[in-house]
Design a protein around this motif. Structure first.
Motif, short mmCIF file in Angstrom:
data_model
loop_
_atom_site.label_atom_id
_atom_site.label_comp_id
_atom_site.label_asym_id
_atom_site.label_seq_id
_atom_site.Cartn_x
_atom_site.Cartn_y
_atom_site.Cartn_z
N GLU A 200 -35.80 -2.14 92.86
CA GLU A 200 -36.72 -3.15 93.40
C GLU A 200 -35.93 -4.22 94.16
OE1 GLU A 200 -39.43 -4.76 94.84
OE2 GLU A 200 -40.37 -3.44 93.36
N TRP A 201 -36.63 -4.82 95.11
CA TRP A 201 -36.04 -5.94 95.86
C TRP A 201 -35.73 -7.08 94.90
CZ3 TRP A 201 -35.51 -6.31 101.28
CH2 TRP A 201 -36.00 -5.21 102.00
N PRO A 202 -34.73 -7.92 95.25
CA PRO A 202 -34.48 -9.11 94.42
C PRO A 202 -35.69 -10.03 94.46
CG PRO A 202 -33.30 -9.27 96.50
CD PRO A 202 -33.87 -7.87 96.44
N PHE A 203 -35.98 -10.62 93.34
CA PHE A 203 -37.17 -11.47 93.27
C PHE A 203 -36.79 -12.89 93.71
CE2 PHE A 203 -40.57 -13.91 91.14
CZ PHE A 203 -41.65 -13.22 91.66
N ARG A 204 -36.75 -13.06 95.01
CA ARG A 204 -36.46 -14.37 95.59
C ARG A 204 -37.07 -14.44 96.98
NH1 ARG A 204 -30.90 -12.16 96.00
NH2 ARG A 204 -30.56 -11.51 98.15
N LEU A 229 -41.61 -6.95 92.52
CA LEU A 229 -41.72 -6.88 91.06
C LEU A 229 -40.51 -7.58 90.44
CD1 LEU A 229 -42.88 -3.16 90.74
CD2 LEU A 229 -44.31 -5.22 90.71
N SER A 230 -40.76 -8.68 89.78
CA SER A 230 -39.67 -9.42 89.13
C SER A 230 -39.18 -8.63 87.92
CB SER A 230 -40.17 -10.80 88.69
OG SER A 230 -41.11 -10.65 87.63
N PRO A 231 -37.99 -8.93 87.44
CA PRO A 231 -37.51 -8.27 86.21
C PRO A 231 -38.49 -8.43 85.05
CG PRO A 231 -35.69 -9.38 87.29
CD PRO A 231 -36.93 -9.78 88.04
N GLU A 232 -39.07 -9.63 84.95
CA GLU A 232 -40.03 -9.88 83.87
C GLU A 232 -41.28 -9.02 84.05
OE1 GLU A 232 -37.17 -12.98 84.31
OE2 GLU A 232 -38.63 -12.23 85.78
N ARG A 233 -41.72 -8.89 85.30
CA ARG A 233 -42.91 -8.06 85.56
C ARG A 233 -42.61 -6.59 85.28
NH1 ARG A 233 -48.04 -7.21 85.05
NH2 ARG A 233 -49.02 -6.12 86.79
N GLU A 252 -26.85 -8.72 93.07
CA GLU A 252 -27.22 -9.78 94.01
C GLU A 252 -28.36 -9.36 94.92
OE1 GLU A 252 -25.32 -12.45 97.66
OE2 GLU A 252 -24.08 -10.97 96.61
N ASP A 253 -28.34 -8.11 95.35
CA ASP A 253 -29.30 -7.67 96.36
C ASP A 253 -30.38 -6.75 95.84
OD1 ASP A 253 -28.43 -9.09 98.58
OD2 ASP A 253 -26.86 -7.63 99.02
N PHE A 254 -30.37 -6.40 94.58
CA PHE A 254 -31.42 -5.53 94.06
C PHE A 254 -31.48 -5.58 92.55
CE2 PHE A 254 -27.67 -2.76 94.45
CZ PHE A 254 -27.59 -2.21 93.18
N THR A 255 -32.60 -5.10 92.03
CA THR A 255 -32.80 -4.93 90.59
C THR A 255 -33.01 -3.45 90.32
OG1 THR A 255 -33.82 -7.12 90.34
CG2 THR A 255 -34.32 -5.49 88.64
N LEU A 256 -32.41 -2.95 89.25
CA LEU A 256 -32.59 -1.56 88.86
C LEU A 256 -33.03 -1.52 87.40
CD1 LEU A 256 -32.29 1.41 89.81
CD2 LEU A 256 -29.98 1.36 88.85
N ALA A 257 -34.20 -0.95 87.16
CA ALA A 257 -34.73 -0.80 85.80
C ALA A 257 -34.60 0.65 85.37
CB ALA A 257 -36.20 -1.24 85.76
N LEU A 258 -34.05 0.86 84.16
CA LEU A 258 -33.82 2.21 83.63
C LEU A 258 -34.54 2.36 82.30
CD1 LEU A 258 -29.99 2.54 84.29
CD2 LEU A 258 -31.84 3.39 85.73
N TRP A 259 -35.28 3.45 82.17
CA TRP A 259 -36.04 3.73 80.93
C TRP A 259 -35.80 5.15 80.50
CZ3 TRP A 259 -39.88 7.21 79.63
CH2 TRP A 259 -40.59 6.95 78.44
N GLU A 260 -35.53 5.33 79.22
CA GLU A 260 -35.29 6.67 78.67
C GLU A 260 -36.49 7.14 77.87
OE1 GLU A 260 -32.57 8.44 79.20
OE2 GLU A 260 -31.40 6.88 80.20
N ASN A 261 -36.90 8.37 78.09
CA ASN A 261 -37.97 8.96 77.32
C ASN A 261 -37.45 9.29 75.92
OD1 ASN A 261 -40.01 10.55 76.20
ND2 ASN A 261 -40.54 11.48 78.16
N PRO A 262 -37.96 8.67 74.88
CA PRO A 262 -37.44 8.94 73.53
C PRO A 262 -37.63 10.38 73.08
CG PRO A 262 -39.46 7.66 73.40
CD PRO A 262 -39.07 7.70 74.85
N GLN A 263 -38.54 11.09 73.74
CA GLN A 263 -38.79 12.49 73.38
C GLN A 263 -38.06 13.45 74.29
OE1 GLN A 263 -43.05 12.84 73.47
NE2 GLN A 263 -43.30 11.85 71.48
N GLY A 264 -37.32 12.91 75.27
CA GLY A 264 -36.58 13.76 76.19
C GLY A 264 -35.39 14.39 75.51
N ILE A 265 -34.98 15.55 76.04
CA ILE A 265 -33.82 16.23 75.45
C ILE A 265 -32.80 16.51 76.54
CG2 ILE A 265 -35.01 17.31 73.53
CD1 ILE A 265 -35.39 19.79 75.22
#
Length: 265
Positions: A200-204, A229-233, A252-265
């Motif tokens: 996502e773009w930096p929230f600024r 989309l802000s980090p909080e959002r 500085e120039d971007f936000t990266l959100a990472l999510w792991e599927n708890p059921q993934g193998i």
């Protein structure tokens, strides 16, 4: 002048495809760039070379009997690809971001959701991963297919992905989630992949420069602040859609959100 032509040949004797075969063989020998589709063929190149190739193809077909050919000519000069502007690539380096999205994940496949013209798909494919890009815009996919030969591209929306459960190791949104309905898009991504990554773009608010000053980065096109989309959002969206928050990496120039599927193998 460069031109692009869509054309098709039709033998008047129904069911006789020798004329079409002769035309395609002649076209192949011409050396002019072309792609064959089930309903037509696309040709592109300099005007004179394209006209010569069309003439030769029609004459070769006509030797097999009466033949009809239609052709649609368009200007082949492409508009600049906004996703590949140097200042944008510097701000969002595709290969570095791809590596961050994959860090710690034993991955063999990636789904690039909202791929556009395939910038991030190209980065993932260059790392040796089986890569599929999806986008609802066929015009952008045509550019992606022409520029990124090592990935596959499919017209589809992020909210309704045409893949079985757990088809990919990573589902990646490259600056695209804010264009989608985020809750169903995140759920679809988690359904088909064991890790979901959102760039996502930096929230600024971008700074307006004084008159007479220029800065490519500050003039980079991007969504207005209310669309980003802000980090909080992002935390809230992941929680609502998937039941747990992501790990947030802020640069500085971007936000990266990472999510792991708890059921993934």
């Amino acid at each position: 002048m460069a031109v692009k032509v869509l054309f098709a040949l039709y033998p008047l004797l129904q069911g006789d495809y020798r004329a079409v075969e002769q035309a395609l063989s002649t076209l192949e020998a011409s050396g002019v760039e072309h792609r064959v589709y089930p309903t037509h063929t696309e040709l592109s190149g300099e005007e004179e070379a394209v006209f010569r190739a069309l003439e030769a193809a029609f004459k070769a077909a006509a030797m097999e009997g009466a033949t009809v050919m239609w052709a649609l000519f368009t200007n082949a000069c492409e508009a600049k690809d906004p996703f590949r502007r140097p200042e944008r690539l510097k701000r969002f380096p595709p290969l570095a971001i791809a590596r961050k999205a994959l860090e710690g994940l034993k991955a063999q496949s990636v789904l690039d959701i909202g791929t556009g013209t395939g910038v991030f798909a190209e980065a993932f494919a260059s790392l040796g991963l089986f890569t599929v890009g999806v986008d609802p815009r066929s015009d952008r996919l045509e550019v992606a297919r022409a520029k990124v030969k090592k990935a596959r591209f499919l017209e589809a929306r992020g909210e309704s992905l045409p893949f079985p459960d757990q088809s990919f190791d990573l589902a990646f949104f490259g600056l695209s989630l804010h264009h989608l309905d985020p809750i169903p898009a995140l759920r679809e991504a988690a359904r088909v992949a064991r890790r979901v990554a959102v760039l996502e773009w930096p929230f600024r608010q971008e700074v307006a420069l004084p008159e007479g000053q220029t800065d490519l980065r500050e003039q980079e096109e991007g969504p207005p602040l209310e669309r980003r989309l802000s980090p909080e959002r992002l935390q809230v969206l992941f929680q609502q859609a998937l039941g747990s928050p992501p790990v947030i990496l802020q640069e500085e120039d971007f936000t990266l959100a990472l999510w792991e599927n708890p059921q993934g193998i």
